[in-house]
Design a protein around this motif. Structure first.
Motif, PDB file in Angstrom:
ATOM      1  N   MET A   1      18.954  42.379  23.422  1.00  0.00           N
ATOM      2  CA  MET A   1      17.872  41.601  22.850  1.00  0.00           C
ATOM      3  C   MET A   1      17.114  42.464  21.841  1.00  0.00           C
ATOM      4  O   MET A   1      16.741  43.587  22.122  1.00  0.00           O
ATOM      5  CB  MET A   1      16.945  41.151  23.973  1.00  0.00           C
ATOM      6  N   ALA A   2      16.910  41.909  20.659  1.00  0.00           N
ATOM      7  CA  ALA A   2      16.221  42.644  19.610  1.00  0.00           C
ATOM      8  C   ALA A   2      14.703  42.581  19.814  1.00  0.00           C
ATOM      9  O   ALA A   2      14.168  41.578  20.257  1.00  0.00           O
ATOM     10  CB  ALA A   2      16.585  42.077  18.251  1.00  0.00           C
ATOM     11  N   VAL A   3      14.057  43.675  19.498  1.00  0.00           N
ATOM     12  CA  VAL A   3      12.599  43.756  19.589  1.00  0.00           C
ATOM     13  C   VAL A   3      12.069  43.823  18.165  1.00  0.00           C
ATOM     14  O   VAL A   3      12.584  44.590  17.341  1.00  0.00           O
ATOM     15  CB  VAL A   3      12.176  45.018  20.370  1.00  0.00           C
ATOM     16  N   SER A   4      11.059  43.025  17.851  1.00  0.00           N
ATOM     17  CA  SER A   4      10.534  43.063  16.488  1.00  0.00           C
ATOM     18  C   SER A   4       9.016  42.992  16.479  1.00  0.00           C
ATOM     19  O   SER A   4       8.388  42.516  17.428  1.00  0.00           O
ATOM     20  CB  SER A   4      11.120  41.931  15.647  1.00  0.00           C
ATOM     21  N   ARG A   5       8.460  43.493  15.387  1.00  0.00           N
ATOM     22  CA  ARG A   5       7.023  43.465  15.152  1.00  0.00           C
ATOM     23  C   ARG A   5       6.800  43.175  13.675  1.00  0.00           C
ATOM     24  O   ARG A   5       7.572  43.607  12.818  1.00  0.00           O
ATOM     25  CB  ARG A   5       6.356  44.801  15.493  1.00  0.00           C
ATOM     26  N   THR A   6       5.717  42.476  13.385  1.00  0.00           N
ATOM     27  CA  THR A   6       5.332  42.211  12.000  1.00  0.00           C
ATOM     28  C   THR A   6       4.184  43.138  11.638  1.00  0.00           C
ATOM     29  O   THR A   6       3.203  43.235  12.373  1.00  0.00           O
ATOM     30  CB  THR A   6       4.895  40.742  11.824  1.00  0.00           C
ATOM     31  N   SER A   7       4.316  43.804  10.509  1.00  0.00           N
ATOM     32  CA  SER A   7       3.289  44.724  10.057  1.00  0.00           C
ATOM     33  C   SER A   7       2.078  43.948   9.552  1.00  0.00           C
ATOM     34  O   SER A   7       2.197  43.052   8.719  1.00  0.00           O
ATOM     35  CB  SER A   7       3.832  45.607   8.935  1.00  0.00           C
ATOM     36  N   ALA A   8       0.904  44.315  10.042  1.00  0.00           N
ATOM     37  CA  ALA A   8      -0.339  43.703   9.573  1.00  0.00           C
ATOM     38  C   ALA A   8      -0.680  44.176   8.166  1.00  0.00           C
ATOM     39  O   ALA A   8      -1.449  43.533   7.460  1.00  0.00           O
ATOM     40  CB  ALA A   8      -1.476  44.046  10.523  1.00  0.00           C
ATOM     41  N   ILE A   9      -0.095  45.272   7.738  1.00  0.00           N
ATOM     42  CA  ILE A   9      -0.398  45.843   6.434  1.00  0.00           C
ATOM     43  C   ILE A   9       0.428  45.196   5.320  1.00  0.00           C
ATOM     44  O   ILE A   9      -0.113  44.759   4.313  1.00  0.00           O
ATOM     45  CB  ILE A   9      -0.186  47.369   6.444  1.00  0.00           C
ATOM     46  N   ASP A  10       1.761  45.142   5.501  1.00  0.00           N
ATOM     47  CA  ASP A  10       2.603  44.625   4.416  1.00  0.00           C
ATOM     48  C   ASP A  10       3.284  43.296   4.740  1.00  0.00           C
ATOM     49  O   ASP A  10       3.960  42.726   3.898  1.00  0.00           O
ATOM     50  CB  ASP A  10       3.637  45.668   3.979  1.00  0.00           C
ATOM     51  N   GLY A  11       3.137  42.778   5.961  1.00  0.00           N
ATOM     52  CA  GLY A  11       3.716  41.491   6.336  1.00  0.00           C
ATOM     53  C   GLY A  11       5.207  41.513   6.575  1.00  0.00           C
ATOM     54  O   GLY A  11       5.815  40.479   6.856  1.00  0.00           O
ATOM     55  N   ARG A  12       5.817  42.683   6.495  1.00  0.00           N
ATOM     56  CA  ARG A  12       7.262  42.784   6.725  1.00  0.00           C
ATOM     57  C   ARG A  12       7.565  42.735   8.215  1.00  0.00           C
ATOM     58  O   ARG A  12       6.765  43.151   9.042  1.00  0.00           O
ATOM     59  CB  ARG A  12       7.798  44.088   6.131  1.00  0.00           C
ATOM     60  N   VAL A  13       8.763  42.235   8.524  1.00  0.00           N
ATOM     61  CA  VAL A  13       9.206  42.123   9.910  1.00  0.00           C
ATOM     62  C   VAL A  13      10.184  43.262  10.184  1.00  0.00           C
ATOM     63  O   VAL A  13      11.202  43.403   9.507  1.00  0.00           O
ATOM     64  CB  VAL A  13       9.875  40.757  10.175  1.00  0.00           C
ATOM     65  N   TYR A  14       9.861  44.058  11.203  1.00  0.00           N
ATOM     66  CA  TYR A  14      10.655  45.220  11.602  1.00  0.00           C
ATOM     67  C   TYR A  14      11.339  44.888  12.921  1.00  0.00           C
ATOM     68  O   TYR A  14      10.669  44.594  13.901  1.00  0.00           O
ATOM     69  CB  TYR A  14       9.753  46.443  11.769  1.00  0.00           C
ATOM     70  N   THR A  15      12.688  44.932  12.941  1.00  0.00           N
ATOM     71  CA  THR A  15      13.446  44.533  14.124  1.00  0.00           C
ATOM     72  C   THR A  15      14.419  45.637  14.528  1.00  0.00           C
ATOM     73  O   THR A  15      15.257  46.056  13.719  1.00  0.00           O
ATOM     74  CB  THR A  15      14.236  43.240  13.855  1.00  0.00           C
ATOM     75  N   ARG A  16      14.287  46.089  15.779  1.00  0.00           N
ATOM     76  CA  ARG A  16      15.229  47.099  16.292  1.00  0.00           C
ATOM     77  C   ARG A  16      16.548  46.427  16.617  1.00  0.00           C
ATOM     78  O   ARG A  16      16.602  45.407  17.292  1.00  0.00           O
ATOM     79  CB  ARG A  16      14.682  47.784  17.530  1.00  0.00           C
ATOM     80  N   GLN A  17      17.623  47.002  16.124  1.00  0.00           N
ATOM     81  CA  GLN A  17      18.961  46.486  16.356  1.00  0.00           C
ATOM     82  C   GLN A  17      19.575  47.156  17.585  1.00  0.00           C
ATOM     83  O   GLN A  17      19.088  48.192  18.042  1.00  0.00           O
ATOM     84  CB  GLN A  17      19.841  46.754  15.128  1.00  0.00           C
ATOM     85  N   GLU A  18      20.637  46.580  18.105  1.00  0.00           N
ATOM     86  CA  GLU A  18      21.276  47.131  19.304  1.00  0.00           C
ATOM     87  C   GLU A  18      21.829  48.532  19.081  1.00  0.00           C
ATOM     88  O   GLU A  18      21.925  49.311  20.027  1.00  0.00           O
ATOM     89  CB  GLU A  18      22.377  46.188  19.782  1.00  0.00           C
ATOM     90  N   ASP A  19      22.167  48.873  17.841  1.00  0.00           N
ATOM     91  CA  ASP A  19      22.698  50.213  17.560  1.00  0.00           C
ATOM     92  C   ASP A  19      21.602  51.250  17.332  1.00  0.00           C
ATOM     93  O   ASP A  19      21.872  52.389  17.000  1.00  0.00           O
ATOM     94  CB  ASP A  19      23.651  50.170  16.369  1.00  0.00           C
ATOM     95  N   GLY A  20      20.319  50.842  17.515  1.00  0.00           N
ATOM     96  CA  GLY A  20      19.202  51.764  17.377  1.00  0.00           C
ATOM     97  C   GLY A  20      18.597  51.815  15.994  1.00  0.00           C
ATOM     98  O   GLY A  20      17.565  52.447  15.790  1.00  0.00           O
ATOM     99  N   THR A  21      19.225  51.160  15.022  1.00  0.00           N
ATOM    100  CA  THR A  21      18.653  51.115  13.684  1.00  0.00           C
ATOM    101  C   THR A  21      17.554  50.058  13.633  1.00  0.00           C
ATOM    102  O   THR A  21      17.386  49.276  14.569  1.00  0.00           O
ATOM    103  CB  THR A  21      19.723  50.799  12.621  1.00  0.00           C
ATOM    104  N   LEU A  60      10.440  51.197  20.714  1.00  0.00           N
ATOM    105  CA  LEU A  60       9.998  50.137  21.620  1.00  0.00           C
ATOM    106  C   LEU A  60      11.047  49.825  22.669  1.00  0.00           C
ATOM    107  O   LEU A  60      12.233  49.842  22.393  1.00  0.00           O
ATOM    108  CB  LEU A  60       9.684  48.851  20.846  1.00  0.00           C
ATOM    109  N   LYS A  61      10.589  49.506  23.845  1.00  0.00           N
ATOM    110  CA  LYS A  61      11.479  49.073  24.919  1.00  0.00           C
ATOM    111  C   LYS A  61      11.466  47.545  24.944  1.00  0.00           C
ATOM    112  O   LYS A  61      10.479  46.919  24.601  1.00  0.00           O
ATOM    113  CB  LYS A  61      11.005  49.605  26.281  1.00  0.00           C
ATOM    114  N   GLU A  62      12.551  46.960  25.398  1.00  0.00           N
ATOM    115  CA  GLU A  62      12.646  45.492  25.438  1.00  0.00           C
ATOM    116  C   GLU A  62      11.739  44.904  26.461  1.00  0.00           C
ATOM    117  O   GLU A  62      11.361  45.427  27.419  1.00  0.00           O
ATOM    118  CB  GLU A  62      14.078  45.088  25.725  1.00  0.00           C
TER     119      GLU A  62
END
Length: 62
Positions: A1-21, A60-62
């Motif tokens: 399961m991917a974990v993601s957060r949206t930056s309050a500064i730039d509005g971009r969505v950051y999502t951790r992939q299963e391979d750690g990227t 981040l942990k799932e």
């Protein structure tokens, strides 16, 4: 399961992939990029992103 957060500064969505990227998407432009946990660019048309958000999401942990 991917974990993601949206930056309050730039509005971009950051999502951790299963391979750690971390995949980054800019909803305003539709551009995406993929980065190592240390912020190093791997691929995609977005070649820079907030290194602190990348590091945070990579750990981040799932």
């Amino acid at each position: 399961m991917a974990v993601s957060r949206t930056s309050a500064i730039d509005g971009r969505v950051y999502t951790r992939q299963e391979d750690g990227t971390v995949a980054v998407q800019d909803p305003a432009t539709g551009k995406t990029g993929r980065f190592k946990g240390n912020g190093r660019w791997l691929d995609g048309e977005m070649k820079d992103a907030d290194p602190h958000m990348i590091d945070f999401v990579a750990l981040l942990k799932e």
